[in-house]
Design a protein around this motif. Structure first.
Motif, PDB file in Angstrom:
ATOM      1  N   THR A  98       0.876  -1.167   0.000  1.00 29.63           N
ATOM      2  CA  THR A  98       0.000   0.000   0.000  1.00 29.63           C
ATOM      3  C   THR A  98       0.914   1.217   0.000  1.00 29.63           C
ATOM      4  O   THR A  98       1.983   1.198   0.616  1.00 29.63           O
ATOM      5  CB  THR A  98      -0.912  -0.003   1.233  1.00 29.63           C
ATOM      6  N   LYS A 122      -3.617  -0.374  -2.481  1.00 30.70           N
ATOM      7  CA  LYS A 122      -4.280   0.944  -2.534  1.00 30.70           C
ATOM      8  C   LYS A 122      -3.211   2.016  -2.664  1.00 30.70           C
ATOM      9  O   LYS A 122      -2.069   1.828  -2.227  1.00 30.70           O
ATOM     10  CB  LYS A 122      -5.126   1.203  -1.282  1.00 30.70           C
ATOM     11  N   CYS A 234      -6.139  -0.773  -8.623  1.00 31.66           N
ATOM     12  CA  CYS A 234      -6.513  -0.562  -7.219  1.00 31.66           C
ATOM     13  C   CYS A 234      -7.241   0.766  -7.031  1.00 31.66           C
ATOM     14  O   CYS A 234      -7.180   1.649  -7.890  1.00 31.66           O
ATOM     15  CB  CYS A 234      -5.259  -0.589  -6.348  1.00 31.66           C
ATOM     16  N   PRO A 235      -7.924   0.933  -5.896  1.00 29.86           N
ATOM     17  CA  PRO A 235      -8.531   2.237  -5.587  1.00 29.86           C
ATOM     18  C   PRO A 235      -7.458   3.294  -5.383  1.00 29.86           C
ATOM     19  O   PRO A 235      -6.411   3.023  -4.784  1.00 29.86           O
ATOM     20  CB  PRO A 235      -9.296   1.970  -4.292  1.00 29.86           C
ATOM     21  N   ARG A 293     -12.115  -3.524  -0.284  1.00 27.45           N
ATOM     22  CA  ARG A 293     -12.044  -3.266  -1.738  1.00 27.45           C
ATOM     23  C   ARG A 293     -13.343  -3.666  -2.398  1.00 27.45           C
ATOM     24  O   ARG A 293     -13.982  -4.634  -2.012  1.00 27.45           O
ATOM     25  CB  ARG A 293     -10.889  -4.045  -2.354  1.00 27.45           C
TER      26      ARG A 293
END
Length: 293
Positions: A98, A122, A234-235, A293
């Motif tokens: 991340t 993320k 990914c976000p 997610r």
């Protein structure tokens, strides 16, 4: 700040010894905090201390920054920064990370995420998409040869430039306060202590390589960047300060390239919004990181 602080480590990338700090908690999921241009890894200390409770936090110094080595020829290109970031993830041996990254660091981390979308869980990008479409268009209008010549002239001038020297650490601290008026005295002093080093004559200078003031005149074409951004799976959380010089990607259209994104603007905050609005920043980031997610 915890009394012990983080531990210092290093890794090798393209023959350079690059520095990073490790905030412990190795059994937790890995999270990388990447600083921006002419900054250093210890600018994340307040953020790292909070996140280290739930994450294994790693904060690297970019090449030419902080306690990392300077490039011998002073040529700091984006591809080299991205390679270093990829090498860090490879060296640490993580399958997925991340990332929270600021400015230049955000630009680097976003390109890495587009190259290796499976490796990023993320991404929090703090004003880190590079020049706005308007700025890019204005630069292109100058003409390739004109930009090239200007870069040569500025690079030649940089080669004879010595590091700015401050007579005391207090003078460097005053400059830090002048640069970002949102900083508290405590923040400015901490950033100065970790961001400056003493010269042989007793004066103080910032740790970053002065050649970083002369940025490469050419970068990845916009269409190629869009390819990388569109590949991110990914976000992505984009954070922008309302009082910053940086262009909000929701307003200028760049955010629409990303598959899964949101943009939040912070009032009463400039380019270093994670310093300027720390409490709100931590709420937004913690909420985003904790979401399923």
């Amino acid at each position: 700040m915890t009394p012990h602080g983080p531990t210092s480590n290093s890794f090798i990338s393209q023959r350079l010894r690059l520095h990073y700090v490790d905030w412990g908690n190795p059994s937790a999921p890995p999270l990388i905090l990447q600083h921006g241009g002419r900054d250093h890894c210890r600018s994340w200390d307040w953020v790292a201390e909070e996140l280290a409770r739930d994450w294994h936090v790693i904060a690297p110094d970019l090449r030419g920054h902080g306690d990392s080595a300077w490039v011998p020829d002073g040529n700091y290109e984006m591809n080299a920064f991205v390679y270093d970031f990829a090498q860090l993830v490879h060296t640490l041996g993580h399958d997925q990370v991340t990332i929270v990254a600021h400015s230049l660091g955000g630009n680097i981390a976003t390109r890495f995420t587009g190259l290796y979308p499976e490796k990023v869980r993320k991404l929090v990008n703090i004003e880190g998409l590079g020049p706005s479409p308007e700025v890019r268009a204005r630069r292109e209008a100058e003409g390739y040869a004109n930009r090239f010549r200007k870069w040569i002239e500025e690079r030649r001038a940089s080669s004879g430039r010595i590091m700015r020297r401050y007579p005391t650490i207090e003078a460097a601290y005053a400059r830090m306060k002048e640069e970002n008026t949102f900083l508290t005295d405590e923040q400015a002093r901490h950033l100065t202590v970790h961001g400056a080093s003493r010269n042989e004559d007793g004066t103080w200078s910032w740790k970053f390589d002065p050649y970083l003031n002369n940025w490469p005149f050419e970068d990845t074409p916009e269409e190629r960047l869009n390819e990388l951004w569109a590949a991110i799976a990914c976000p992505v959380l984009f954070l922008y300060g309302a009082d910053s010089w940086a262009s909000n990607p929701e307003s200028d259209g760049r955010a629409m390239v990303f598959q899964d994104h949101r943009v939040i603007e912070f009032e009463n905050a400039g380019h270093w919004l994670h310093h300027d609005q720390f409490d709100r920043f931590m709420r937004e980031v913690r909420g985003f990181l904790q979401e399923a997610r």
